[in-house]
Design a protein around this motif. Structure first.
Motif, PDB file in Angstrom:
ATOM      1  N   VAL A  21      43.433  43.891  21.380  1.00 12.65           N
ATOM      2  CA  VAL A  21      43.156  44.833  22.471  1.00 12.65           C
ATOM      3  C   VAL A  21      41.867  44.439  23.191  1.00 12.65           C
ATOM      4  O   VAL A  21      41.759  44.580  24.404  1.00 12.65           O
ATOM      5  CB  VAL A  21      43.102  46.282  21.949  1.00 12.65           C
ATOM      6  N   ASP A  22      40.893  43.925  22.453  1.00  9.85           N
ATOM      7  CA  ASP A  22      39.652  43.470  23.081  1.00  9.85           C
ATOM      8  C   ASP A  22      39.938  42.463  24.193  1.00  9.85           C
ATOM      9  O   ASP A  22      39.339  42.522  25.262  1.00  9.85           O
ATOM     10  CB  ASP A  22      38.731  42.788  22.063  1.00  9.85           C
ATOM     11  N   GLU A  23      40.833  41.537  23.928  1.00  5.47           N
ATOM     12  CA  GLU A  23      41.176  40.517  24.922  1.00  5.47           C
ATOM     13  C   GLU A  23      41.738  41.163  26.187  1.00  5.47           C
ATOM     14  O   GLU A  23      41.382  40.782  27.298  1.00  5.47           O
ATOM     15  CB  GLU A  23      42.199  39.538  24.355  1.00  5.47           C
ATOM     16  N   ILE A  24      42.588  42.142  26.015  1.00  8.11           N
ATOM     17  CA  ILE A  24      43.195  42.839  27.151  1.00  8.11           C
ATOM     18  C   ILE A  24      42.127  43.604  27.934  1.00  8.11           C
ATOM     19  O   ILE A  24      42.079  43.550  29.162  1.00  8.11           O
ATOM     20  CB  ILE A  24      44.306  43.793  26.660  1.00  8.11           C
ATOM     21  N   VAL A  25      41.266  44.302  27.229  1.00  6.51           N
ATOM     22  CA  VAL A  25      40.207  45.078  27.872  1.00  6.51           C
ATOM     23  C   VAL A  25      39.260  44.162  28.636  1.00  6.51           C
ATOM     24  O   VAL A  25      38.920  44.419  29.797  1.00  6.51           O
ATOM     25  CB  VAL A  25      39.428  45.923  26.839  1.00  6.51           C
ATOM     26  N   ARG A  26      38.835  43.094  28.003  1.00  7.36           N
ATOM     27  CA  ARG A  26      37.910  42.166  28.664  1.00  7.36           C
ATOM     28  C   ARG A  26      38.533  41.549  29.916  1.00  7.36           C
ATOM     29  O   ARG A  26      37.842  41.323  30.907  1.00  7.36           O
ATOM     30  CB  ARG A  26      37.448  41.092  27.688  1.00  7.36           C
ATOM     31  N   ALA A  27      39.827  41.307  29.894  1.00  6.77           N
ATOM     32  CA  ALA A  27      40.506  40.758  31.073  1.00  6.77           C
ATOM     33  C   ALA A  27      40.582  41.786  32.202  1.00  6.77           C
ATOM     34  O   ALA A  27      40.477  41.448  33.377  1.00  6.77           O
ATOM     35  CB  ALA A  27      41.905  40.279  30.697  1.00  6.77           C
ATOM     36  N   ALA A  28      40.764  43.051  31.849  1.00  8.60           N
ATOM     37  CA  ALA A  28      40.903  44.109  32.853  1.00  8.60           C
ATOM     38  C   ALA A  28      39.565  44.658  33.333  1.00  8.60           C
ATOM     39  O   ALA A  28      39.484  45.281  34.394  1.00  8.60           O
ATOM     40  CB  ALA A  28      41.731  45.258  32.278  1.00  8.60           C
ATOM     41  N   LEU A  29      38.502  44.418  32.576  1.00  7.27           N
ATOM     42  CA  LEU A  29      37.209  45.024  32.859  1.00  7.27           C
ATOM     43  C   LEU A  29      36.634  44.707  34.241  1.00  7.27           C
ATOM     44  O   LEU A  29      36.146  45.621  34.907  1.00  7.27           O
ATOM     45  CB  LEU A  29      36.212  44.656  31.758  1.00  7.27           C
ATOM     46  N   PRO A  30      36.685  43.467  34.742  1.00  9.38           N
ATOM     47  CA  PRO A  30      36.130  43.218  36.078  1.00  9.38           C
ATOM     48  C   PRO A  30      36.781  44.068  37.178  1.00  9.38           C
ATOM     49  O   PRO A  30      36.085  44.629  38.023  1.00  9.38           O
ATOM     50  CB  PRO A  30      36.397  41.726  36.302  1.00  9.38           C
ATOM     51  N   GLN A  31      38.084  44.206  37.128  1.00 10.66           N
ATOM     52  CA  GLN A  31      38.760  45.027  38.131  1.00 10.66           C
ATOM     53  C   GLN A  31      38.427  46.504  37.935  1.00 10.66           C
ATOM     54  O   GLN A  31      38.218  47.236  38.901  1.00 10.66           O
ATOM     55  CB  GLN A  31      40.267  44.816  38.069  1.00 10.66           C
ATOM     56  N   TRP A  32      38.352  46.965  36.683  1.00  7.91           N
ATOM     57  CA  TRP A  32      38.013  48.365  36.402  1.00  7.91           C
ATOM     58  C   TRP A  32      36.615  48.674  36.915  1.00  7.91           C
ATOM     59  O   TRP A  32      36.375  49.728  37.491  1.00  7.91           O
ATOM     60  CB  TRP A  32      38.121  48.634  34.899  1.00  7.91           C
TER      61      TRP A  32
END
Length: 94
Positions: A21-32
């Motif tokens: 899940v960390d990988e998914i969150v880190r990938a989505a974080l810039p857009q968020w």
């Protein structure tokens, strides 16, 4: 002076997760962060079993509860029966 610095600190969202899940969150974080520029996000990462043990302890003691926690689907029923999770379909989250 310390009080002024604390008042000026951006809001922090703490997210507890396990490596996948960390990988998914880190990938989505810039857009968020583009949508929520004033919010600091802290990711607390633990290995899979350690994460769920820590979340069980946090829910039962109300200590170190994150704002958001990732749960593997087999844990959702157990955690929801304990009454420690918020229903995000209800106000003020809806």
């Amino acid at each position: 002076m310390a009080l002024a610095a604390r008042a000026a600190a951006p809001p922090r969202l703490t997210l507890a997760a396990f490596p996948l899940v960390d990988e998914i969150v880190r990938a989505a974080l810039p857009q968020w962060k583009q949508l929520h520029p004033g919010v600091d996000v802290q990711i607390v990462s633990r290995q899979y079993a350690d994460h769920h043990t820590a979340m069980t302890t946090a829910l039962s003691t109300s200590v170190y509860l994150p704002d958001v926690m990732a749960l593997e689907s087999t844990y959702v029923g157990r955690f929801s029966q304990g009454g420690g999770l918020e229903d995000l379909r209800q106000a003020p989250f809806d």
